[in-house]
Design a protein around this motif. Structure first.
Motif, short mmCIF file in Angstrom:
data_model
loop_
_atom_site.label_atom_id
_atom_site.label_comp_id
_atom_site.label_asym_id
_atom_site.label_seq_id
_atom_site.Cartn_x
_atom_site.Cartn_y
_atom_site.Cartn_z
N ASP A 145 -56.82 -0.34 -35.40
CA ASP A 145 -58.00 -0.99 -36.00
C ASP A 145 -58.75 -1.75 -34.87
O ASP A 145 -59.78 -2.42 -35.17
CB ASP A 145 -57.57 -1.81 -37.19
N GLY A 146 -58.83 -1.43 -33.65
CA GLY A 146 -59.40 -2.04 -32.50
C GLY A 146 -60.28 -1.10 -31.86
O GLY A 146 -60.24 0.19 -32.22
N ILE A 147 -61.19 -1.73 -30.95
CA ILE A 147 -62.17 -0.59 -30.60
C ILE A 147 -61.72 0.48 -29.66
O ILE A 147 -62.09 1.59 -29.80
CB ILE A 147 -63.18 -1.71 -29.52
N SER A 148 -60.73 0.15 -28.74
CA SER A 148 -60.29 1.08 -28.01
C SER A 148 -59.18 2.00 -28.73
O SER A 148 -58.92 2.97 -27.89
CB SER A 148 -59.45 0.34 -26.74
N GLY A 149 -58.78 1.87 -29.89
CA GLY A 149 -57.61 2.71 -30.56
C GLY A 149 -58.63 3.65 -31.28
O GLY A 149 -57.92 4.69 -32.05
N VAL A 186 -47.37 10.25 -23.73
CA VAL A 186 -46.88 9.91 -25.01
C VAL A 186 -47.76 8.74 -25.57
O VAL A 186 -48.17 7.80 -25.02
CB VAL A 186 -45.37 9.26 -24.58
N ASP A 187 -48.30 9.23 -26.98
CA ASP A 187 -49.13 8.47 -27.52
C ASP A 187 -48.54 7.96 -28.82
O ASP A 187 -48.14 8.55 -29.53
CB ASP A 187 -50.36 9.51 -27.97
N ILE A 188 -48.52 6.49 -28.59
CA ILE A 188 -47.70 5.86 -30.07
C ILE A 188 -48.98 5.07 -30.64
O ILE A 188 -49.41 4.10 -30.06
CB ILE A 188 -46.62 5.18 -29.37
N PRO A 189 -49.25 5.34 -31.76
CA PRO A 189 -50.18 4.49 -32.53
C PRO A 189 -49.61 3.27 -33.06
O PRO A 189 -48.45 3.29 -33.50
CB PRO A 189 -50.69 5.37 -33.73
N ILE A 190 -50.50 2.30 -32.99
CA ILE A 190 -49.83 0.85 -33.36
C ILE A 190 -50.71 0.47 -34.53
O ILE A 190 -51.84 0.23 -34.46
CB ILE A 190 -49.86 -0.20 -32.30
N LYS A 191 -50.03 0.25 -35.85
CA LYS A 191 -50.67 -0.05 -36.97
C LYS A 191 -51.20 -1.66 -36.89
O LYS A 191 -50.28 -2.53 -36.62
CB LYS A 191 -50.06 0.00 -38.03
N GLY A 192 -52.38 -1.85 -36.79
CA GLY A 192 -52.77 -3.29 -36.78
C GLY A 192 -52.94 -3.91 -35.41
O GLY A 192 -52.54 -3.21 -34.41
N GLY A 193 -53.46 -5.09 -35.43
CA GLY A 193 -53.45 -5.84 -34.10
C GLY A 193 -54.66 -6.04 -33.44
O GLY A 193 -54.91 -7.07 -32.81
N GLY A 194 -55.49 -5.09 -33.50
CA GLY A 194 -56.72 -5.11 -33.15
C GLY A 194 -56.93 -5.39 -31.74
O GLY A 194 -56.05 -5.07 -30.84
N CYS A 195 -58.22 -6.11 -31.42
CA CYS A 195 -58.34 -6.71 -29.94
C CYS A 195 -57.18 -7.57 -29.35
O CYS A 195 -56.96 -7.68 -28.03
CB CYS A 195 -59.56 -7.28 -29.79
N LEU A 196 -56.47 -8.03 -30.19
CA LEU A 196 -55.32 -8.98 -29.76
C LEU A 196 -53.78 -8.62 -30.01
O LEU A 196 -53.01 -8.99 -30.57
CB LEU A 196 -55.25 -10.50 -30.76
N LEU A 197 -53.66 -7.12 -29.47
CA LEU A 197 -52.55 -6.37 -29.91
C LEU A 197 -51.46 -6.93 -29.13
O LEU A 197 -50.36 -7.24 -29.83
CB LEU A 197 -52.92 -4.97 -29.40
N PRO A 198 -51.24 -7.57 -28.01
CA PRO A 198 -50.10 -8.14 -27.53
C PRO A 198 -49.70 -9.49 -28.28
O PRO A 198 -48.59 -9.57 -28.67
CB PRO A 198 -50.71 -8.59 -25.97
#
Length: 132
Positions: free
Chosen positions: A77-81, A97-109
């Motif tokens: 849900d972020g620009i880079s994703g 290895v590409d692991i999609p992360i659900k949610g988090g946006g620009c503040l993923l960490p």
């Protein structure tokens, strides 16, 4: 409401302390000019700021020849994703290895730190011998 909510996509759950941490080094908008330029430093387009275009080309050439393991984690849900950024990195690292992360946006960490750490730890353990 915290300033980060307005500036970083309206994420809920960001407390005032975290918000102040993001805005603390920037007393006003003039101090955010450098941060605003970061997206232009991603080696995506064959054109752009003439001062950095050759750096972008050099970076792409270097990354295309990278042979060691690569872990890519993009939020959904972020620009880079979404779109071009993610596709560029996937094309530069077809073995990655590409692991999609659900949610988090620009503040993923901040929102997905534990999940990111788990994926990173597993990746490093699986690729110990390949990274030397």
């Amino acid at each position: 409401s915290s300033g980060i909510n307005a500036e970083y996509g309206g994420y809920e759950g960001v407390d005032g302390t975290t918000s102040r941490g993001y805005t603390a080094p920037f007393p006003n908008y003039r101090y955010k000019a450098g941060v605003a330029r970061w997206p232009q430093l991603v080696p995506m387009l064959p054109w752009g700021n003439s001062r950095i275009i050759e750096d972008m080309r050099t970076t792409k050439r270097f990354l295309r020849n990278w042979t060691k393991p690569v872990l890519m984690m993009f939020c959904d849900d972020g620009i880079s994703g979404k779109g071009a950024s993610k596709e560029l990195f996937k094309s530069l690292f077809p073995h990655g290895v590409d692991i999609p992360i659900k949610g988090g946006g620009c503040l993923l960490p901040e929102f997905k730190g534990e999940e990111l750490a788990q994926h990173l730890s597993r990746f490093l353990n699986e690729n110990k011998k390949k990274t030397k």
